[in-house]
Design an enzyme around this catalytic site. Sequence first.
Site, PDB file in Angstrom:
ATOM      1  N   HIS A  93      -4.417 -10.086   4.481  1.00 55.40           N
ATOM      2  CA  HIS A  93      -3.871  -8.728   4.372  1.00 55.40           C
ATOM      3  C   HIS A  93      -3.202  -8.293   5.679  1.00 55.40           C
ATOM      4  O   HIS A  93      -2.375  -7.397   5.701  1.00 55.40           O
ATOM      5  CB  HIS A  93      -4.971  -7.723   4.032  1.00 55.40           C
ATOM      6  CG  HIS A  93      -5.686  -8.030   2.760  1.00 55.40           C
ATOM      7  ND1 HIS A  93      -5.063  -8.002   1.536  1.00 55.40           N
ATOM      8  CD2 HIS A  93      -6.964  -8.392   2.521  1.00 55.40           C
ATOM      9  CE1 HIS A  93      -5.929  -8.325   0.599  1.00 55.40           C
ATOM     10  NE2 HIS A  93      -7.099  -8.565   1.167  1.00 55.40           N
ATOM     11  N   HIS A 124      -0.033  -3.430  11.060  1.00 58.20           N
ATOM     12  CA  HIS A 124       0.724  -3.164   9.843  1.00 58.20           C
ATOM     13  C   HIS A 124       2.205  -3.247  10.191  1.00 58.20           C
ATOM     14  O   HIS A 124       2.648  -2.669  11.182  1.00 58.20           O
ATOM     15  CB  HIS A 124       0.401  -1.773   9.282  1.00 58.20           C
ATOM     16  CG  HIS A 124      -1.031  -1.617   8.895  1.00 58.20           C
ATOM     17  ND1 HIS A 124      -1.508  -1.912   7.624  1.00 58.20           N
ATOM     18  CD2 HIS A 124      -2.110  -1.231   9.614  1.00 58.20           C
ATOM     19  CE1 HIS A 124      -2.816  -1.700   7.586  1.00 58.20           C
ATOM     20  NE2 HIS A 124      -3.209  -1.284   8.777  1.00 58.20           N
ATOM     21  N   THR A 224      -6.771   2.778   5.059  1.00 60.59           N
ATOM     22  CA  THR A 224      -5.498   2.622   4.346  1.00 60.59           C
ATOM     23  C   THR A 224      -5.501   1.366   3.482  1.00 60.59           C
ATOM     24  O   THR A 224      -4.461   0.921   3.034  1.00 60.59           O
ATOM     25  CB  THR A 224      -4.320   2.578   5.337  1.00 60.59           C
ATOM     26  OG1 THR A 224      -4.480   1.435   6.191  1.00 60.59           O
ATOM     27  CG2 THR A 224      -4.263   3.851   6.183  1.00 60.59           C
ATOM     28  N   THR A 225      -6.695   0.789   3.300  1.00 65.09           N
ATOM     29  CA  THR A 225      -6.876  -0.349   2.397  1.00 65.09           C
ATOM     30  C   THR A 225      -8.055  -0.026   1.483  1.00 65.09           C
ATOM     31  O   THR A 225      -8.885   0.826   1.826  1.00 65.09           O
ATOM     32  CB  THR A 225      -7.202  -1.638   3.190  1.00 65.09           C
ATOM     33  OG1 THR A 225      -8.343  -1.395   4.019  1.00 65.09           O
ATOM     34  CG2 THR A 225      -6.021  -2.061   4.059  1.00 65.09           C
TER      35      THR A 225
HETATM   36 ZN    ZN Z   1      -4.997  -0.611   9.334  1.00 64.52          ZN
END
Ligand code: ZN
Length: 311
Positions: A93, A124, A224-225
């Site tokens: 991820h 990110h 945020t996941t």
């Molecule tokens: Zn993050």
Amino acid sequence: MSPTASTAAMTCHHLLLFILAGSTSSFLPVEGSGWTYKEGGNGPDEWPGMCQVGARQSPVDLDPKTAVPGHFESLVLLNYDRKTVGNVTNNGHTLMLTFEQPCEMVMAAGGLPAVYRLEQIHFHWRSEHTFQGKRCPLEMHMVHYDRQFKKLGDAVKFNQGLAVLAVLFYETKEPNTVLQPLLEFMPEVSQTEGIPYKLSQHVTLQNLLPDELNYFYRYAGSLTTPNCDESVVWTVLAQLVPIGVQQVAQFHKVQSHHEPLTSNFRPIQTVNKRQIYLQQPSERYQEISAASSVYESCFIVIVLSTFSITH
Ligand SMILES: [Zn+2]
Ligand SMILES: *[C@@H]1O[C@H](CO)[C@@H](O)[C@H](O)[C@H]1NC(C)=O
């Protein structure tokens, strides 16, 4: 077995994996967990947990014009000036860094409700938070948890259990030499999921940060996941850090299941009734405004916040 029944069985098996993945920390490499950054196919619109139903989700857009002035004491980052050794891992991820901490690295003060220990750092590309709608090429998350808990997995269930320090980057032609040691295993690490690579050089985390630590946005939000737990006190530094175009390109090559992730940011979430604070550094403010003239992208927020201060 009829075709319908076998489809249903597959769906159930898949859901079961989902629940198992959700019960562990979403920061750990979770093999076979279903969520992705793609539209459809287990993308952000289908993420489980609080992701669809929460009222204080992250990321959000940040705007100096609507932010409430913060009057916090100075932010403290303890032992971030120590040299440390660590690993870099592609967890499918993101690219994640973990560090040995003979001296505990903690974030405290600056209006934070507790003392938070560093767990890991990840990236990110492109940025998750935006400045007045502008998205930067990269965002770094330094993930901390309240040190009164034994581990991150316990703290994540509690309001204000986590504190994430976010740093956004602007693109330059020249590489950022401080980031270079973190990218030494590129592109191999980008193609091998779940395997930690030991960094050959010591890293000083403070060097990854901008000069001005007391210029930041603060708000209550979420991971945020998945499962997007609403346990995060966010500190988003407003001063940006440079990164080379070539270095950004290396992040874009990170693969998940043998395909490039391409990008791994969650879409902007609604602010709802939350207040977003902006802590301004008073004396050193002019220096930052001067430095902003060199920014090649994501500079608009800095320029506009100059106006909001001078008027
Ligand atoms: Zn993050
Ligand atoms: C780095 O990875 C090794 C396994 O290769 C592991 O034993 C060690 O605990 C890791 N260190 C950190 C700080 O994550």
